[in-house]
Design a protein around this motif. Sequence first.
Motif, PDB file in Angstrom:
ATOM      1  N   THR A   1       7.461  59.029  88.031  1.00  0.00           N
ATOM      2  CA  THR A   1       8.647  60.110  88.035  1.00  0.00           C
ATOM      3  C   THR A   1       8.269  61.079  86.847  1.00  0.00           C
ATOM      4  OG1 THR A   1      10.114  58.948  89.384  1.00  0.00           O
ATOM      5  CG2 THR A   1      11.093  60.503  87.887  1.00  0.00           C
TER       6      THR A   1
ATOM      7  N   SER B   1       5.358  48.135  90.524  1.00  0.00           N
ATOM      8  CA  SER B   1       6.303  48.930  89.545  1.00  0.00           C
ATOM      9  C   SER B   1       6.822  48.026  88.828  1.00  0.00           C
ATOM     10  CB  SER B   1       7.020  49.921  90.270  1.00  0.00           C
ATOM     11  OG  SER B   1       8.149  50.356  89.357  1.00  0.00           O
ATOM     12  N   LYS B   2       6.954  48.355  87.579  1.00  0.00           N
ATOM     13  CA  LYS B   2       7.808  47.436  86.557  1.00  0.00           C
ATOM     14  C   LYS B   2       9.436  47.930  86.200  1.00  0.00           C
ATOM     15  CE  LYS B   2       6.289  49.680  82.353  1.00  0.00           C
ATOM     16  NZ  LYS B   2       5.428  50.704  83.087  1.00  0.00           N
TER      17      LYS B   2
ATOM     18  N   ALA C   1      12.017  59.134  82.433  1.00  0.00           N
ATOM     19  CA  ALA C   1      11.543  60.625  82.314  1.00  0.00           C
ATOM     20  C   ALA C   1      12.582  61.599  81.963  1.00  0.00           C
ATOM     21  CB  ALA C   1      11.096  60.806  83.795  1.00  0.00           C
TER      22      ALA C   1
ATOM     23  N   VAL D   1      20.335  59.613  85.448  1.00  0.00           N
ATOM     24  CA  VAL D   1      21.195  60.372  86.218  1.00  0.00           C
ATOM     25  C   VAL D   1      22.401  59.281  86.659  1.00  0.00           C
ATOM     26  CG1 VAL D   1      19.924  60.173  88.427  1.00  0.00           C
ATOM     27  CG2 VAL D   1      21.526  61.774  88.205  1.00  0.00           C
ATOM     28  N   GLN D   2      21.901  57.936  86.819  1.00  0.00           N
ATOM     29  CA  GLN D   2      22.791  56.775  87.409  1.00  0.00           C
ATOM     30  C   GLN D   2      23.587  56.349  86.241  1.00  0.00           C
ATOM     31  OE1 GLN D   2      19.309  56.876  86.960  1.00  0.00           O
ATOM     32  NE2 GLN D   2      18.676  54.755  86.767  1.00  0.00           N
TER      33      GLN D   2
ATOM     34  N   LYS E   1       8.445  60.027  79.730  1.00  0.00           N
ATOM     35  CA  LYS E   1       9.283  59.383  78.907  1.00  0.00           C
ATOM     36  C   LYS E   1       9.188  59.959  77.244  1.00  0.00           C
ATOM     37  CE  LYS E   1       8.527  55.266  81.701  1.00  0.00           C
ATOM     38  NZ  LYS E   1       8.170  53.922  81.492  1.00  0.00           N
TER      39      LYS E   1
ATOM     40  N   ARG F   1      14.867  49.865  88.403  1.00  0.00           N
ATOM     41  CA  ARG F   1      15.399  51.069  89.206  1.00  0.00           C
ATOM     42  C   ARG F   1      14.899  51.049  90.496  1.00  0.00           C
ATOM     43  NH1 ARG F   1      15.398  51.843  83.743  1.00  0.00           N
ATOM     44  NH2 ARG F   1      13.330  52.881  84.278  1.00  0.00           N
ATOM     45  N   ARG F   2      13.526  51.039  90.630  1.00  0.00           N
ATOM     46  CA  ARG F   2      12.704  51.269  92.000  1.00  0.00           C
ATOM     47  C   ARG F   2      12.796  49.901  92.744  1.00  0.00           C
ATOM     48  NH1 ARG F   2       8.316  54.011  88.674  1.00  0.00           N
ATOM     49  NH2 ARG F   2       8.903  56.172  89.030  1.00  0.00           N
TER      50      ARG F   2
ATOM     51  N   LYS G   1      -1.816  53.668  90.217  1.00  0.00           N
ATOM     52  CA  LYS G   1      -1.055  52.410  90.357  1.00  0.00           C
ATOM     53  C   LYS G   1      -1.424  51.532  91.418  1.00  0.00           C
ATOM     54  CE  LYS G   1       2.620  54.418  87.411  1.00  0.00           C
ATOM     55  NZ  LYS G   1       3.984  54.786  87.274  1.00  0.00           N
TER      56      LYS G   1
END
Length: 194
Positions: A70, A8-9, A146, A151-152, A81, A12-13, A52
């Motif tokens: 997501t 993943s790029k 997305a 939310v963060q 997105k 956050r993840r 992926k």
Amino acid sequence: MPSLILASKSPRRSDLLHRAGYTFSVRPAEGPETFSDDDSPEEAVQQLARQKAEEVLQQYPDTVVLAADTMISLDGRPLGKPASRDDARRTLEALSGRSHDVYTGTAVFTRRSKTVFYVKTEVRFCPLDTEWIHSYLSTAEPYDKAGSYAVQGQGSLFVESIQGDFYNVMGLPVSRVSRELKTFHIVPSFTPTI
Ligand SMILES: Cc1cn([C@H]2C[C@H](O)[C@@H](COP(=O)(O)OP(=O)(O)OP(=O)(O)O)O2)c(=O)[nH]c1=O
């Protein structure tokens, strides 16, 4: 113990996995993200996570590959997105004063085993102030998320309540992921600080 790759790029993840105590390498998938318009949101996020993970496993066949995707869903319609500022505005206006679902599909792949699952979180937005939507659209925050909000981040201003895993909304259901990784003896480390 096999090594863990996060396919993943998404910063956050990576951050969530790191903060949970995992050691891993980041190797984003680069292929096109394709899913059918007929797919339900839960099918779409699982399909994209599977693509992926498959791509990156082919390059690193002796590892455990973790991938995710997501999307949000409003009235059963998957939204990813935003494509533009207008698109983001329309999405935020549609989310105002209502509940929507956030789906993260997750794939944990090794050469021998392929697990795919999704986690759903329900988010309710307050009625949004039009001026705040406009101001929010002038920040960078909505554009790589997305549903056009984080939310963060300042997207927190829009959230009335959340039912389910908060981290799932950020892009990775960490607790559920940890249970899957444990089956491959991949566990977080805890640094004693007291
Ligand atoms: C709803 C929401 C989404 N998001 C993010 C999580 C994901 O990074 C992003 C959705 O895009 P994704 O396509 O799931 O992921 P990505 O393109 O960032 O990374 P990759 O495909 O390489 O794994 O939206 C938030 O950070 N906060 C939120 O509140």
